[in-house]
Write a protein that holds these residues in place. Sequence first.
Motif, PDB file in Angstrom:
ATOM      1  N   HIS A 143      -1.536  -3.522   1.011  1.00 37.64           N
ATOM      2  CA  HIS A 143      -2.269  -2.259   1.113  1.00 37.64           C
ATOM      3  C   HIS A 143      -3.399  -2.184   0.081  1.00 37.64           C
ATOM      4  O   HIS A 143      -4.421  -1.539   0.325  1.00 37.64           O
ATOM      5  CB  HIS A 143      -1.315  -1.078   0.926  1.00 37.64           C
ATOM      6  CG  HIS A 143      -0.376  -0.889   2.079  1.00 37.64           C
ATOM      7  ND1 HIS A 143      -0.701  -0.127   3.172  1.00 37.64           N
ATOM      8  CD2 HIS A 143       0.866  -1.383   2.309  1.00 37.64           C
ATOM      9  CE1 HIS A 143       0.312  -0.147   4.031  1.00 37.64           C
ATOM     10  NE2 HIS A 143       1.262  -0.900   3.530  1.00 37.64           N
ATOM     11  N   GLU A 148      -6.958   0.010   1.431  1.00 35.79           N
ATOM     12  CA  GLU A 148      -6.440   1.293   1.900  1.00 35.79           C
ATOM     13  C   GLU A 148      -6.015   2.190   0.734  1.00 35.79           C
ATOM     14  O   GLU A 148      -6.104   3.411   0.823  1.00 35.79           O
ATOM     15  CB  GLU A 148      -5.245   1.060   2.829  1.00 35.79           C
ATOM     16  CG  GLU A 148      -5.614   0.365   4.131  1.00 35.79           C
ATOM     17  CD  GLU A 148      -4.394   0.041   4.964  1.00 35.79           C
ATOM     18  OE1 GLU A 148      -3.282   0.434   4.548  1.00 35.79           O
ATOM     19  OE2 GLU A 148      -4.540  -0.602   6.006  1.00 35.79           O
ATOM     20  N   TYR A 152       0.640   1.277  -3.891  1.00 34.52           N
ATOM     21  CA  TYR A 152       1.435   1.668  -2.729  1.00 34.52           C
ATOM     22  C   TYR A 152       2.883   1.337  -3.030  1.00 34.52           C
ATOM     23  O   TYR A 152       3.225   0.179  -3.236  1.00 34.52           O
ATOM     24  CB  TYR A 152       0.955   0.861  -1.522  1.00 34.52           C
ATOM     25  CG  TYR A 152       1.446   1.317  -0.166  1.00 34.52           C
ATOM     26  CD1 TYR A 152       0.646   2.102   0.659  1.00 34.52           C
ATOM     27  CD2 TYR A 152       2.690   0.918   0.320  1.00 34.52           C
ATOM     28  CE1 TYR A 152       1.069   2.499   1.921  1.00 34.52           C
ATOM     29  CE2 TYR A 152       3.118   1.303   1.578  1.00 34.52           C
ATOM     30  CZ  TYR A 152       2.311   2.082   2.384  1.00 34.52           C
ATOM     31  OH  TYR A 152       2.730   2.461   3.628  1.00 34.52           O
ATOM     32  N   LYS A 219       5.419   7.238   6.087  1.00 33.53           N
ATOM     33  CA  LYS A 219       4.480   6.121   6.155  1.00 33.53           C
ATOM     34  C   LYS A 219       3.332   6.358   7.145  1.00 33.53           C
ATOM     35  O   LYS A 219       2.166   6.152   6.793  1.00 33.53           O
ATOM     36  CB  LYS A 219       5.230   4.843   6.526  1.00 33.53           C
ATOM     37  CG  LYS A 219       4.379   3.580   6.498  1.00 33.53           C
ATOM     38  CD  LYS A 219       5.208   2.363   6.800  1.00 33.53           C
ATOM     39  CE  LYS A 219       4.362   1.099   6.683  1.00 33.53           C
ATOM     40  NZ  LYS A 219       3.202   1.100   7.584  1.00 33.53           N
ATOM     41  N   ASP A 223      -0.492   6.579   5.940  1.00 33.22           N
ATOM     42  CA  ASP A 223      -1.423   5.491   6.253  1.00 33.22           C
ATOM     43  C   ASP A 223      -2.707   6.031   6.864  1.00 33.22           C
ATOM     44  O   ASP A 223      -3.801   5.502   6.618  1.00 33.22           O
ATOM     45  CB  ASP A 223      -0.762   4.493   7.203  1.00 33.22           C
ATOM     46  CG  ASP A 223       0.261   3.608   6.508  1.00 33.22           C
ATOM     47  OD1 ASP A 223       0.296   3.624   5.256  1.00 33.22           O
ATOM     48  OD2 ASP A 223       1.022   2.901   7.195  1.00 33.22           O
TER      49      ASP A 223
END
Length: 229
Positions: A143, A148, A152, A219, A223
């Motif tokens: 991640h 992103e 994480y 999640k 995300d």
Amino acid sequence: MPKSNKPTRKRGFHAANVAVIGLGRFGSALALELVNGGHQVLGIDTDDRLVQSLAGQLTHVVTADTTDEETLKELGLADVDSAVVAIGADLESSILTTSLLLQLGIKQVWAKANSKSHGKILQQLGAHHVIFPEYEMGRRVAHMVSGESLDYVHIDEDFVMVKAVCPESFSGQTLADLKIRSTYGVTVVATSHGDSEYSPAFPDTVLNTGDFLVVAGRKAPLDEFVQLD
């Protein structure tokens, strides 16, 4: 004077006695961190070079074969609060050591697994906690590499916390204005103005471009949230 609802005393710190078996990169890092946290650590490995390298850094460190039941008893393993089996590639030693520790009645046995099949065997033996450090770190770094998020962390299989950059579209608005929880299904728990000083997030917290956000949630919605501009 009104009666205070604050607790009158803090929960006492309990220094645990922990055995760490297998002093490779994972085991030694774990053992040293426990010592830094004020805990008593017995480090054990079959490699005398590893044992010597940690002498004086852990509470006790010995060279021993933990697949031998009598050796475990002589080392007093039955009296520790927790034991971590951090043995690397030797699956037979990992499995046998875990089994013997459970037979000794240790309250908390943590075992490192190198694969899903290895982990399944450890779970079937009755290990209280089976950990997959390489797998978990791989997911975490993925991640970060993809851009992103800045960090994480899985709290549970479907619940995570991330460190992300505040979307530019949020700048100048409060959390109450943005209605992040009802709109995106996640919760901002802390913010930072681009430094290491984090503050708890409140409804009147104002977000600005460049702020870092610590966000928690399931999640899938999380995300999606970290991909906002």
